[in-house]
Design an enzyme around this catalytic site. Structure first.
Site: not given
Ligand code: ADP
Length: 173
Positions: A25, A34-35, A118, A121
């Protein structure tokens, strides 16, 4: 060109690649999804470094080290929040892919892995996001020889199916 693209299902924090991309973010101070997973796996030194970077505008990318991750670099990019499509979301998402690949190449990376930026969330429609991710990456690879492999990491069955469908549409139109 397209032989350099790989689609897998899994956890991006486990990948042995030169650079993984973080869907961060604007603050670069960590978050959920993922962050959060990347910060947990890299350890607290990552937050020390991203705090010094001091934020990142939507669509841009910033590089840090990977610390305890298998990946040497983390490229932090900030995807757009989906607000219905009329707020330049598609262009901003394309910018994320291009700017992340550029930042990875600048650090000397040969192998890069992306999550589906993206689409968590931030609510970007998955199929449209996958199309943008792949078109932008293919376009980049056409002009840049130094990358050997770009991996799209899908988190879950639906993402994997969608990415594979979009990719086969691109190779046999
Ligand atoms: P954003 O805020 O950019 O939407 P999110 O982290 O909520 O970021 O989600 C982005 C993508 O990363 C989603 O498709 C989610 O399912 C995926 N994701 C979450 N955790 C992991 C992980 N450990 N490895 C790979 N992808 C992940």
């Amino acid at each position: 060109m397209k032989g350099k693209i790989r689609i897998i299902q899994g956890d991006i924090t486990k990948l042995q690649v030169d650079a993984i991309v973080n869907a961060a973010n604007n603050s670069l101070l960590g978050g959920g999804g993922v962050d959060g997973a990347i910060h947990r796996a890299a350890g607290p030194e990552l937050l020390n470094e991203t705090r010094k970077i001091g934020g990142c505008p939507t669509g841009e990318a910033r590089a840090s080290k990977g610390y305890k991750l298998p990946a040497r670099w983390v490229i932090h990019t900030v995807g757009p929040i989906w607000r219905g499509g009329g707020q330049d979301e598609e262009r901003l998402l394309a910018d994320c892919y291009r700017n992340s690949l550029t930042a990875a190449v600048e650090r000397g990376a040969k192998t890069v892995a992306f999550p589906a930026i993206s689409t968590g969330v931030y609510g970007f429609p998955l199929k449209r996001a996958a199309e943008i991710a792949m078109k932008e990456t293919i376009g980049f690879l056409e002009n840049e020889d130094s990358l050997n492999q770009v991996t799209f990491v899908c988190f879950g069955d639906e993402a994997l199916r969608t990415y594979e469908e979009v990719f086969s549409g691109l190779i046999s139109p």
